[in-house]
Design an enzyme around this catalytic site. Structure first.
Site, mmCIF file in Angstrom:
data_model
loop_
_atom_site.group_PDB
_atom_site.id
_atom_site.type_symbol
_atom_site.label_atom_id
_atom_site.label_comp_id
_atom_site.label_asym_id
_atom_site.label_seq_id
_atom_site.Cartn_x
_atom_site.Cartn_y
_atom_site.Cartn_z
ATOM 1 N N ARG A 1 48.198 34.756 33.548
ATOM 2 C CA ARG A 1 47.306 35.158 34.639
ATOM 3 C C ARG A 1 45.851 35.140 34.206
ATOM 4 O O ARG A 1 44.953 35.186 35.056
ATOM 5 C CB ARG A 1 47.630 36.587 35.110
ATOM 6 N N MET B 1 42.715 35.447 39.519
ATOM 7 C CA MET B 1 43.817 36.142 38.826
ATOM 8 C C MET B 1 43.345 36.704 37.487
ATOM 9 O O MET B 1 42.565 36.104 36.798
ATOM 10 C CB MET B 1 44.959 35.164 38.544
ATOM 11 N N CYS B 2 43.844 37.853 37.195
ATOM 12 C CA CYS B 2 43.666 38.464 35.890
ATOM 13 C C CYS B 2 44.934 39.269 35.649
ATOM 14 O O CYS B 2 45.699 39.498 36.573
ATOM 15 C CB CYS B 2 42.485 39.430 35.861
ATOM 16 N N GLY B 3 45.137 39.678 34.424
ATOM 17 C CA GLY B 3 46.279 40.541 34.152
ATOM 18 C C GLY B 3 45.780 41.898 33.690
ATOM 19 O O GLY B 3 44.842 41.979 32.890
#
Lengths: 232, 327
Positions: free
Chosen positions: B32, B1-3
């Site tokens: 995130r 996950m990343c934003g």
């Protein structure tokens, strides 16, 4: 924090953590009190893991996993919802008055999840017995690895519908972009139309207004044979 | 996950809000990606000026860097910013030879990292929270036409400033990515054979280099991104920004999220819907949508029309077959 209206408790989510909200909901469920959630603000994991009968009305959009891992619940969301609404639902009803993002009703075992709008990719992924109704379109890869249950889509279905499906049936009222591996079209019979009419009449949708097509498993790839490699 | 998050304005009067809007949009995405935060901001600039952001964690003889630059071009500003320098040069009479500049940095100041270079682009990134980053570089006061941001949860490489997003590969080009590239090593090998130098082990850097390589082949941004959908395998939703555009690309499986917020004033893109609610001028009537699987969307600052492309196309470039031939 919460004001009492006869038979209904109103909870404002604004200053509560998600855990606090869910704990309140669980406590109210054990007492059989219906609840209204205000200001959900797209928050994830609302009304998750509730296993006793409760009616929850959510005023606004919710985030991921709304109503997931629940049993015997009745949720209505007045707004859009994020990924995996009703994931692993065991029984009950979840109705979304808006659009749903990806993975709606992912691996739901029972109950009914209704999206009165469009659903994103992988709607009904690994559906295990629940009914998923979408009044609009569903996205790419919907009903992937569906194992049991019923999915009704009044609008169009994206590419790769029902890829690697095992059992169950998918009804599509609009266009199907493409079918996935081992899925096939089946002729509609009277029982199918009866089912559709029955399921859709609750939402004032007339099944006969749509040119429903039925998709089921072709069962050609039930047992892996190396010569079938190209079909996967 | 990343934003990931991005903002592009349709009205120049709103340019002044860029810093604060971007912070509000990216901050909810720390859930995130708690490891690091970064932004690429396209702010106003004089047309002949070029902004250079240099970063170093170790001691550097900055005066010597300045002297070398002054011998090449006219240096207007050489400001201390954090543990780096923000330099503005005037290229009216003499353009900066970017290749030579990079070579000089690599040979004489290997501890210096070129964060960004361009007429408009400035990249700020750091391990830690968005609030810290914005405070340290006073980013809330930044104005500009568009910008992108990222909160990182490291999956592929170490957590440090260099491996944080955005990644840049050319002047005024930067990228923020959520996902993993499955054919990263082959892609990197291919690009390295084309004399492209990688500075980190982050797979997202390869996407930035790939896009630059495609643009250098003469492809438009649209064509480059269409080729990318066929050549780059894995899960990705990313934003790539140029001097006047932001493009959103979602892989063919729609594996990573993105939501688009559209009003007559602006377009905002974020990994999750709830981010929009914290925008200072949040408009409840905004059009909310999601990109489809394999969809490319491009918005530009001077022409706010959006262009959308779908993925159903075969690879036109050699990379696809090259990868197969070399696998």
């Amino acid at each position: 924090m919460h004001q009492t209206i006869p038979q209904q408790i109103v909870i404002d989510c604004t200053n509560l953590t998600t855990r606090e909200i869910n704990q309140k909901l669980k406590a109210l469920a054990s007492e059989g009190i219906s609840t209204k959630l205000l200001n959900p603000a797209g928050r994830h994991n609302l009304a998750v893991g509730i296993t006793q009968n409760i009616i929850i009305s959510i005023a606004g959009p919710v985030g991921y996993y709304c109503g997931g891992l629940s049993d015997n619940i009745n949720i209505e969301v007045f707004g859009d919802c994020g990924w995996s609404v009703g994931e692993n639902l065991m029984s009950g009803n979840i109705t979304i008055h808006g659009n749903a993002s990806a993975n709606a009703a992912a691996s739901a075992h029972g109950g009914k999840i209704c999206i009165l709008g469009n659903a994103g990719p992988r709607a009904g992924i690994s559906l295990k017995g629940a009914t998923l109704i979408v009044s609009g379109n569903v996205g790419y890869g919907s009903a992937f690895m569906m194992q049991q249950g019923c999915m009704i889509v009044c609008g169009d279905a994206g590419a790769n519908l029902a890829d690697s499906i095992y059992e169950g049936a998918i009804f599509v009222g609009g266009e199907i972009n493409s079918l996935g591996a081992d899925a096939k079209l089946e002729l509609m019979n009277d029982t199918d139309w009866q089912l559709l009419e029955q399921e859709l009449s609750a939402f004032n949708i007339s099944a006969r207004d749509y040119n429903f097509k039925k998709v089921i498993c072709a069962k050609r790839l039930y047992h892996f044979k190396a010569k079938d490699w190209g079909n996967y | 996950m990343c934003g990931i998050a991005g903002i592009i304005y349709r009205q120049p009067e709103l340019y002044k809000n860029l810093g604060i809007d971007l912070l509000q949009l990216i901050q909810p995405l720390e859930t995130r990606g708690p490891d690091s935060c970064g932004v690429g901001i396209y702010s106003n600039s004089v047309s002949h000026n070029v902004k250079i952001l240099l970063f170093a964690t170790e001691q550097v003889a900055w005066e010597e860097v300045k002297k070398w630059l002054q011998n090449q071009v006219q240096v207007i500003k050489f400001d201390v910013i954090g543990s780096g320098r923000r330099i503005i040069i005037d290229t009216t009479n003499q353009a900066l030879d970017l290749a030579e500049f990079k070579h000089h940095l690599a040979t004489h100041f290997p501890q210096i990292h070129l964060m960004s270079i361009g007429h408009l682009l400035e990249i700020y990134k750091e391990v830690g929270t968005a609030e810290n980053l914005f405070q340290k570089y006073q980013l809330k006061d930044f104005s500009g036409s568009h910008g992108i941001g990222h909160t990182r949860m490291a999956t592929e490489s170490v957590v440090d400033t260099y491996h944080s997003h955005p990644f840049t590969s050319a002047p005024d080009l930067c990228l923020v990515h959520n996902g993993q590239i499955s054919n990263y090593y082959k892609l990197r090998f291919f690009l390295e054979k084309k004399s492209i130098e990688f500075e980190t082990n982050n797979d997202s850097e390869a996407i930035a280099h790939y896009i630059r390589y495609q643009l250098l082949q003469g492809f438009s941004l649209e064509q480059a991104l269409q080729n990318l959908l066929n050549d780059i395998d894995g899960t990705y939703t990313f934003l790539v920004a140029t001097s006047d555009k932001i493009a959103l690309v979602r892989d063919k499986f729609a594996a990573k999220p993105a939501v688009i917020y559209e009003t007559p004033e602006m377009i905002a893109i974020a990994s999750e819907y709830r981010c929009f609610l914290s925008l200072p001028h949040y408009n409840p009537n905004a059009k909310i949508s999601e990109p489809d699987a394999g969809e490319i969307k491009i918005w530009s600052t001077n022409n706010t029309q959006q262009r959308t492309f779908s993925n159903q196309r075969d690879s036109v470039l050699t990379l696809g077959s090259w990868l197969i031939a070399n696998s």
